[in-house]
Design a protein around this motif. Structure first.
Motif, short mmCIF file in Angstrom:
data_model
loop_
_atom_site.label_atom_id
_atom_site.label_comp_id
_atom_site.label_asym_id
_atom_site.label_seq_id
_atom_site.Cartn_x
_atom_site.Cartn_y
_atom_site.Cartn_z
N VAL A 235 -6.23 -32.69 6.97
CA VAL A 235 -7.61 -32.77 7.47
C VAL A 235 -8.44 -33.72 6.61
N LEU A 236 -8.32 -33.62 5.29
CA LEU A 236 -9.10 -34.48 4.39
C LEU A 236 -8.65 -35.93 4.51
N THR A 237 -7.37 -36.15 4.67
CA THR A 237 -6.87 -37.53 4.84
C THR A 237 -7.45 -38.15 6.10
N ASN A 238 -7.49 -37.37 7.19
CA ASN A 238 -8.10 -37.87 8.43
C ASN A 238 -9.58 -38.16 8.24
N ALA A 239 -10.25 -37.27 7.50
CA ALA A 239 -11.69 -37.45 7.28
C ALA A 239 -11.96 -38.77 6.57
N VAL A 240 -11.17 -39.07 5.53
CA VAL A 240 -11.35 -40.33 4.80
C VAL A 240 -10.92 -41.51 5.66
N LYS A 241 -9.86 -41.33 6.39
CA LYS A 241 -9.28 -42.41 7.21
C LYS A 241 -10.28 -42.94 8.22
N TYR A 242 -11.03 -42.04 8.85
CA TYR A 242 -11.95 -42.45 9.91
C TYR A 242 -13.40 -42.49 9.44
N ALA A 244 -15.78 -44.98 7.41
CA ALA A 244 -15.89 -46.30 6.80
C ALA A 244 -16.82 -46.27 5.60
N ALA A 245 -17.89 -45.49 5.70
CA ALA A 245 -18.86 -45.37 4.61
C ALA A 245 -19.55 -44.02 4.76
N GLY A 246 -19.96 -43.46 3.63
CA GLY A 246 -20.65 -42.17 3.69
C GLY A 246 -19.97 -41.15 2.80
N SER A 247 -19.78 -39.96 3.33
CA SER A 247 -19.27 -38.89 2.47
C SER A 247 -18.44 -37.89 3.27
N VAL A 248 -17.71 -37.10 2.51
CA VAL A 248 -16.97 -35.95 3.04
C VAL A 248 -17.42 -34.73 2.25
N SER A 249 -17.80 -33.68 2.94
CA SER A 249 -18.30 -32.49 2.26
C SER A 249 -17.44 -31.28 2.62
N LEU A 250 -17.30 -30.38 1.65
CA LEU A 250 -16.56 -29.14 1.84
C LEU A 250 -17.39 -27.97 1.34
N SER A 251 -17.46 -26.93 2.14
CA SER A 251 -18.19 -25.73 1.74
C SER A 251 -17.83 -24.59 2.67
N GLY A 266 -17.95 -39.95 9.58
CA GLY A 266 -17.14 -41.03 10.14
C GLY A 266 -17.51 -41.40 11.56
N ILE A 267 -16.56 -42.01 12.24
CA ILE A 267 -16.84 -42.56 13.58
C ILE A 267 -16.90 -41.47 14.65
N GLY A 268 -16.41 -40.26 14.31
CA GLY A 268 -16.46 -39.16 15.28
C GLY A 268 -15.36 -39.26 16.33
N ILE A 269 -15.35 -38.30 17.22
CA ILE A 269 -14.34 -38.21 18.27
C ILE A 269 -15.03 -38.17 19.62
N ARG A 270 -14.53 -38.92 20.55
CA ARG A 270 -15.13 -38.95 21.88
C ARG A 270 -15.00 -37.58 22.56
N PRO A 271 -15.99 -37.18 23.37
CA PRO A 271 -15.94 -35.86 24.04
C PRO A 271 -14.70 -35.67 24.90
N GLU A 272 -14.24 -36.74 25.55
CA GLU A 272 -13.06 -36.61 26.42
C GLU A 272 -11.77 -36.44 25.61
N GLY A 319 -20.05 -41.48 16.33
CA GLY A 319 -20.99 -42.26 15.54
C GLY A 319 -21.71 -41.46 14.47
N ILE A 320 -21.56 -40.17 14.46
CA ILE A 320 -22.25 -39.32 13.47
C ILE A 320 -21.25 -38.65 12.53
N GLY A 321 -20.18 -38.09 13.07
CA GLY A 321 -19.20 -37.47 12.20
C GLY A 321 -18.45 -36.34 12.88
N THR A 322 -17.58 -35.72 12.13
CA THR A 322 -16.70 -34.67 12.63
C THR A 322 -16.76 -33.46 11.70
N LEU A 323 -16.73 -32.28 12.30
CA LEU A 323 -16.74 -31.04 11.54
C LEU A 323 -15.49 -30.24 11.89
N VAL A 324 -14.71 -29.93 10.87
CA VAL A 324 -13.51 -29.11 11.03
C VAL A 324 -13.78 -27.75 10.40
N LYS A 325 -13.59 -26.70 11.18
CA LYS A 325 -13.77 -25.35 10.66
C LYS A 325 -12.40 -24.66 10.59
#
Length: 336
Positions: A235-242, A244-251, A266-272, A319-325
């Motif tokens: 999951v973290l590798t994917n987060a960094v992979k996609y 380009a700039a910004g941050s990854v947070s864990l909590s 990151g770039i996020g995932i399309r709804p479809e 365009g905003i990011g991805t959240l994995v729970k």
């Protein structure tokens, strides 16, 4: 000669199958003769009675033998042809034979399901290892080019070696998922596991200059250390992979203390694409942009999470990011 031997074999099988009927017929004849003898009756009617019994019984037996042999031939033909599909069985001659045929059909269905699952597993494994071989060549080629060009430096080599380690790890874990006989459930400190994984993949954060934000991770979870670390690493590798700039947070989720949240910018995932991100081999739009994406990592993560009794879900905004729970709660188990 062969046909004669086969016919005799069928006749012998029929006689053994119907032996009690023939013995009963002989017994009736003996009883008839005994009664006539005890009462000193004339033997003429007795002989006529036996002749009538034979005149009726012999044709009936011949017809019964014909259909019996016919069923044997049909079953033997099916036995030669049957690999996974038995075909049309002979009409059952009674309730018992009907039950046997139903049992055969159930076993046939089970065999077909097993063979289908095995075939799908082989096809999936062939597909996976084809992609795996293609992927692992990339970092090896990169290191070779760096060596030939004289551009070797520790950071670049560490990044490529980390990719190789991850691909090898994915190959090993893929094999173990089908036969998970090395599970060891124990209570673990979540923060320690997270930092253990982050230390391993730190070169990815450094190379892409991605910042890391750690929130509250104080929790004790009942899990298997190796498999949970595998999920976190993917999951973290994917987060960094996609990203380009910004941050990854864990909590930990304040509303669900046993749920770990991993969020990127990151770039996020399309709804479809979102409903199918855990499907085997599905890469989606982002995967098509990254030619090295296989669509296997998240599928393995979900399978491993199910193995551990955990749940994983993903929400994302392009365009905003991805959240994995990652819900790490599970039914209480006895732990030594």
């Amino acid at each position: 000669m062969k046909a004669t031997v086969t016919t005799m074999r069928y006749l012998w099988a029929y006689l053994r199958q119907r032996k009690w009927i023939f013995l009963l017929f002989i017994l009736f004849g003996v009883i008839l003769c005994t009664v006539y003898r005890l009462y000193h009756l004339e033997w003429g009617p007795a002989f006529y009675t036996l002749i009538v019994m034979l005149a009726i019984g012999v044709p009936v037996c011949l017809i019964d033998c014909y259909y019996y042999c016919k069923r044997i031939k049909q079953v033997e033909l099916l036995k030669k042809q049957a690999v996974l599909h038995i075909g049309e069985l002979p009409r059952p001659s009674g309730v018992l034979e009907q039950n046997y045929q139903e049992i055969i059909r159930l076993l046939e269905s089970r065999c077909q399901d097993t063979e289908r699952a095995a075939r799908e597993s082989r096809e999936r494994a062939n597909s996976y290892y084809t992609l795996w071989n293609h992927q692992i060549k990339t970092p090896i080629s990169a290191i070779r080019l760096l060596a030939e060009s004289g551009g070797l430096n520790r950071q670049n080599v560490e990044q490529e070696l980390l990719k190789i380690e991850q691909y090898v790890s994915m190959g090993l874990e893929y094999q173990r998922l089908d036969q998970p006989n090395d599970l060891s459930f124990q209570s673990h400190d979540l923060e320690h596991l997270v930092k253990q994984v982050l230390k391993k993949i730190a070169p990815l954060f450094i190379y892409k200059n991605i910042s890391l934000r750690l929130g509250n991770l104080h929790a004790v979870v009942l899990t298997d250390e190796k498999w949970l670390c595998f999920i976190l690493e993917q999951v973290l590798t994917n987060a960094v992979k996609y990203t380009a700039a910004g941050s990854v947070s864990l909590s930990l989720d304040p509303q669900a203390p046993n749920t770990l949240c991993i969020e990127d910018t990151g770039i996020g995932i399309r709804p479809e694409d979102l409903p199918r991100v855990f499907d085997w081999g599905y890469t989606g739009y982002n995967g098509r942009l990254d030619k090295r994406s296989t669509g296997i990592g998240l599928a393995l993560c979900r399978q491993a999470a199910q193995l551990l009794g955990h749940r994983i879900e993903i929400t994302s905004t392009p365009g905003i990011g991805t959240l994995v729970k990652l819900d790490l709660s599970r039914d209480p188990l006895e732990v030594e």
